[in-house]
Design a protein around this motif. Structure first.
Motif, PDB file in Angstrom:
ATOM      1  N   LEU A   1       0.508   4.970   0.869  1.00  0.00           N
ATOM      2  CA  LEU A   1      -0.712   5.063   1.726  1.00  0.00           C
ATOM      3  C   LEU A   1      -0.595   4.185   3.167  1.00  0.00           C
ATOM      4  O   LEU A   1      -0.475   3.070   2.868  1.00  0.00           O
ATOM      5  N   ILE A   2      -0.687   4.750   4.287  1.00  0.00           N
ATOM      6  CA  ILE A   2      -1.101   3.990   5.492  1.00  0.00           C
ATOM      7  C   ILE A   2      -2.390   3.932   5.849  1.00  0.00           C
ATOM      8  O   ILE A   2      -3.094   5.164   5.709  1.00  0.00           O
ATOM      9  N   SER A   3      -2.868   2.982   6.178  1.00  0.00           N
ATOM     10  CA  SER A   3      -4.321   2.566   6.354  1.00  0.00           C
ATOM     11  C   SER A   3      -4.550   1.688   7.529  1.00  0.00           C
ATOM     12  O   SER A   3      -3.600   0.791   7.922  1.00  0.00           O
ATOM     13  N   ARG A   4      -5.857   1.614   7.954  1.00  0.00           N
ATOM     14  CA  ARG A   4      -6.361   0.726   8.844  1.00  0.00           C
ATOM     15  C   ARG A   4      -5.514   0.533  10.171  1.00  0.00           C
ATOM     16  O   ARG A   4      -4.969  -0.625  10.646  1.00  0.00           O
TER      17      ARG A   4
ATOM     18  N   TYR B   1       7.194  10.251   0.075  1.00  0.00           N
ATOM     19  CA  TYR B   1       6.025  10.468   1.139  1.00  0.00           C
ATOM     20  C   TYR B   1       5.190   9.190   1.551  1.00  0.00           C
ATOM     21  O   TYR B   1       4.819   8.407   0.684  1.00  0.00           O
ATOM     22  N   LEU B   2       4.604   9.529   2.853  1.00  0.00           N
ATOM     23  CA  LEU B   2       3.632   8.548   3.476  1.00  0.00           C
ATOM     24  C   LEU B   2       2.450   9.283   3.717  1.00  0.00           C
ATOM     25  O   LEU B   2       2.661  10.396   4.160  1.00  0.00           O
ATOM     26  N   TYR B   3       1.434   8.838   3.244  1.00  0.00           N
ATOM     27  CA  TYR B   3       0.118   9.538   3.487  1.00  0.00           C
ATOM     28  C   TYR B   3      -0.951   8.855   4.331  1.00  0.00           C
ATOM     29  O   TYR B   3      -0.663   7.731   4.333  1.00  0.00           O
ATOM     30  N   LEU B   4      -1.766   9.537   4.923  1.00  0.00           N
ATOM     31  CA  LEU B   4      -2.706   8.713   5.705  1.00  0.00           C
ATOM     32  C   LEU B   4      -4.167   9.699   6.011  1.00  0.00           C
ATOM     33  O   LEU B   4      -3.847  11.112   5.782  1.00  0.00           O
ATOM     34  N   THR B   5      -5.046   9.217   6.196  1.00  0.00           N
ATOM     35  CA  THR B   5      -6.333  10.243   6.827  1.00  0.00           C
ATOM     36  C   THR B   5      -6.695   9.762   8.093  1.00  0.00           C
ATOM     37  O   THR B   5      -6.490   8.425   8.394  1.00  0.00           O
TER      38      THR B   5
ATOM     39  N   ALA C   1       0.732  13.884   5.905  1.00  0.00           N
ATOM     40  CA  ALA C   1       1.821  13.261   5.256  1.00  0.00           C
ATOM     41  C   ALA C   1       3.220  13.503   6.162  1.00  0.00           C
ATOM     42  O   ALA C   1       3.548  14.131   7.026  1.00  0.00           O
ATOM     43  N   HIS C   2       3.875  12.505   5.661  1.00  0.00           N
ATOM     44  CA  HIS C   2       5.143  12.261   6.222  1.00  0.00           C
ATOM     45  C   HIS C   2       6.308  12.105   5.035  1.00  0.00           C
ATOM     46  O   HIS C   2       6.234  11.299   4.322  1.00  0.00           O
TER      47      HIS C   2
END
Length: 165
Positions: free
Chosen positions: A80-83, A115-119, A159-160
């Motif tokens: 997860l990618i965040s902030r 996978y890399l995910y983010l919102t 997603a990436h």
């Protein structure tokens, strides 16, 4: 010139100041509110398979992004990618793209991530454009997922893929 590196415990104060600025002065772009009970220091807590990157001009922290690998056995192929936040004074100079490129490179070095995910809020078109330019693709939309002021804003999940790219 912008320098990017992993944040260390000594960076907690600078991180805290930038993140608090982000969620108070630019709250319309975040699902997190200043009153939420969240740790305000570097969120990844320097755990294995997680990190927070900082972009610096000299000693000034101007951009941040966090990466956290899913610790569960059956989901370790995801993260997860965040902030993510770039100070407006540094916007438009490629800082966000440089942070994401560095993050993706470090994620690839882990070897077994897929996978890399983010919102991201649907109203944050600048961030969506950046993520899309980096091959993140929307795969889900939560209608009215976040209340900003008196308006409900859709939340996008993107997603990436790290394999086959």
């Amino acid at each position: 010139m912008i320098a990017i590196r992993k944040l260390e415990p000594d960076d907690n104060q600078a991180y805290r100041a930038l993140w608090l600025y982000a969620i108070t002065e630019h709250s319309a772009f975040f699902r997190i509110a200043p009153g939420d009970d969240l740790p305000m220091g570097v969120p990844t807590r320097f755990k294995p398979d997680s990190f927070t990157l900082g972009a610096f001009i000299g000693d000034d922290l101007i951009g941040i992004v966090s990466f956290e690998r899913d610790p569960r056995t059956k989901a370790r192929h995801k993260s997860l990618i965040s902030r993510m936040f770039i100070h407006p004074d540094a916007a438009g100079q490629g800082t966000g793209k440089a942070l994401l490129q560095h993050l993706i490179s470090l994620a690839r070095d882990l070897g077994d991530l897929r996978y890399l995910y983010l919102t991201v809020l649907a109203s944050n078109t600048r961030a969506i454009n950046l993520y899309s330019s980096m091959q993140f693709r929307e795969f889900a939309r939560e209608p009215g997922g976040v209340l900003i002021g008196s308006s409900y804003v859709d939340e996008l999940q993107m997603a990436h893929p790290l394999v086959g790219t």
